[in-house]
Design a protein around this motif. Structure first.
Motif, short mmCIF file in Angstrom:
data_model
loop_
_atom_site.label_atom_id
_atom_site.label_comp_id
_atom_site.label_asym_id
_atom_site.label_seq_id
_atom_site.Cartn_x
_atom_site.Cartn_y
_atom_site.Cartn_z
N ASP A 1 0.83 -1.21 0.00
CA ASP A 1 0.00 0.00 0.00
C ASP A 1 0.86 1.26 0.00
O ASP A 1 0.57 2.24 -0.68
N ALA A 2 1.94 1.23 0.79
CA ALA A 2 2.81 2.40 0.91
C ALA A 2 3.48 2.76 -0.41
O ALA A 2 3.80 3.92 -0.65
N THR B 1 -2.45 4.56 10.65
CA THR B 1 -3.05 3.85 9.51
C THR B 1 -4.49 4.32 9.33
O THR B 1 -5.06 5.00 10.19
N TYR B 2 -5.07 3.95 8.20
CA TYR B 2 -6.46 4.30 7.90
C TYR B 2 -7.29 3.02 7.88
O TYR B 2 -6.89 2.04 7.27
N GLN B 3 -8.42 3.06 8.54
CA GLN B 3 -9.38 1.96 8.51
C GLN B 3 -10.54 2.44 7.65
O GLN B 3 -11.21 3.40 7.99
N LEU B 4 -10.75 1.76 6.55
CA LEU B 4 -11.77 2.13 5.58
C LEU B 4 -12.87 1.07 5.62
O LEU B 4 -12.58 -0.12 5.65
N ARG C 1 -7.64 -1.98 5.86
CA ARG C 1 -6.72 -0.99 6.44
C ARG C 1 -5.62 -0.69 5.44
O ARG C 1 -5.24 -1.53 4.64
N THR C 2 -5.10 0.53 5.52
CA THR C 2 -4.03 0.96 4.64
C THR C 2 -3.23 2.06 5.31
O THR C 2 -3.71 2.72 6.22
N VAL C 3 -2.02 2.27 4.81
CA VAL C 3 -1.21 3.40 5.27
C VAL C 3 -1.29 4.56 4.27
O VAL C 3 -0.74 5.62 4.51
N SER C 4 -1.99 4.35 3.16
CA SER C 4 -2.02 5.32 2.07
C SER C 4 -3.26 6.20 2.09
O SER C 4 -4.37 5.76 1.76
N ALA C 5 -3.07 7.47 2.43
CA ALA C 5 -4.18 8.43 2.39
C ALA C 5 -4.68 8.60 0.96
O ALA C 5 -5.88 8.77 0.73
N GLU C 6 -3.78 8.53 -0.01
CA GLU C 6 -4.16 8.69 -1.42
C GLU C 6 -5.10 7.58 -1.87
O GLU C 6 -6.05 7.80 -2.61
N PHE D 1 -7.91 -2.91 -2.67
CA PHE D 1 -7.79 -3.40 -1.29
C PHE D 1 -8.22 -4.85 -1.17
O PHE D 1 -8.96 -5.37 -2.00
N ARG D 2 -7.79 -5.44 -0.11
CA ARG D 2 -8.27 -6.76 0.30
C ARG D 2 -9.27 -6.52 1.43
O ARG D 2 -8.90 -6.08 2.51
N TRP D 3 -10.55 -6.76 1.16
CA TRP D 3 -11.63 -6.43 2.09
C TRP D 3 -11.98 -7.63 2.96
O TRP D 3 -12.01 -8.76 2.50
N GLU D 4 -12.28 -7.35 4.21
CA GLU D 4 -12.73 -8.37 5.17
C GLU D 4 -14.20 -8.12 5.47
O GLU D 4 -14.58 -6.99 5.81
#
Length: 135
Positions: free
Chosen positions: A10-11, A81-84, A98-103, A123-126
């Protein structure tokens, strides 16, 4: 360990792979009729600015104007980190990543406001629908 690998990927900010001949602006086949963000939801550069200016432990919720059980949200976690998350019409259809990328968060939320399926591809969604099931 696997989560760390995905965080590192992601980064890097690499776009998701597309199959040859795939239309990059596809419409989400799972979006319900009438899907559109609520009137108070930010769009375009305002949405980007809202995400990039989220303080740690801050959150942003985008509600669907057509159904209260449809929304997307992001939490800028205390660890940076970001939780989407997004929900499509029912508690059983609630997903998290989750990701570390705001973009990537900005791109996903902009895709959600446009009703595009591409928001899910990066993303890989759960599925977390079971968290909301009645006991």
């Amino acid at each position: 360990m696997e989560d760390l690998v995905f965080q590192l990927i992601d980064a890097c900010g690499l776009p998701p792979a597309r199959l040859e001949g795939e239309d990059p602006v596809d419409i989400d086949p799972l979006a319900h009729p009438g899907h559109r963000p609520g009137d108070g939801s930010p769009y375009g550069s305002a949405l980007e600015k809202a995400v990039l200016n989220l303080p740690r432990d801050g959150h942003l919720v985008l509600e669907c104007a057509a159904d209260e059980q449809c929304y997307a949200q992001v939490w800028h976690r205390p660890d940076g980190t970001y939780q989407l998350e997004y929900r499509d019409l029912a508690p059983a259809e609630h997903y998290l990543t989750r990701t570390v990328s705001a973009e990537k968060v900005v791109a996903a939320l902009q895709g959600w406001t446009a009703g595009g399926a591409g928001r899910r591809d990066a993303f890989r969604w759960e599925s977390i629908g079971s968290w909301f099931a009645d006991s």
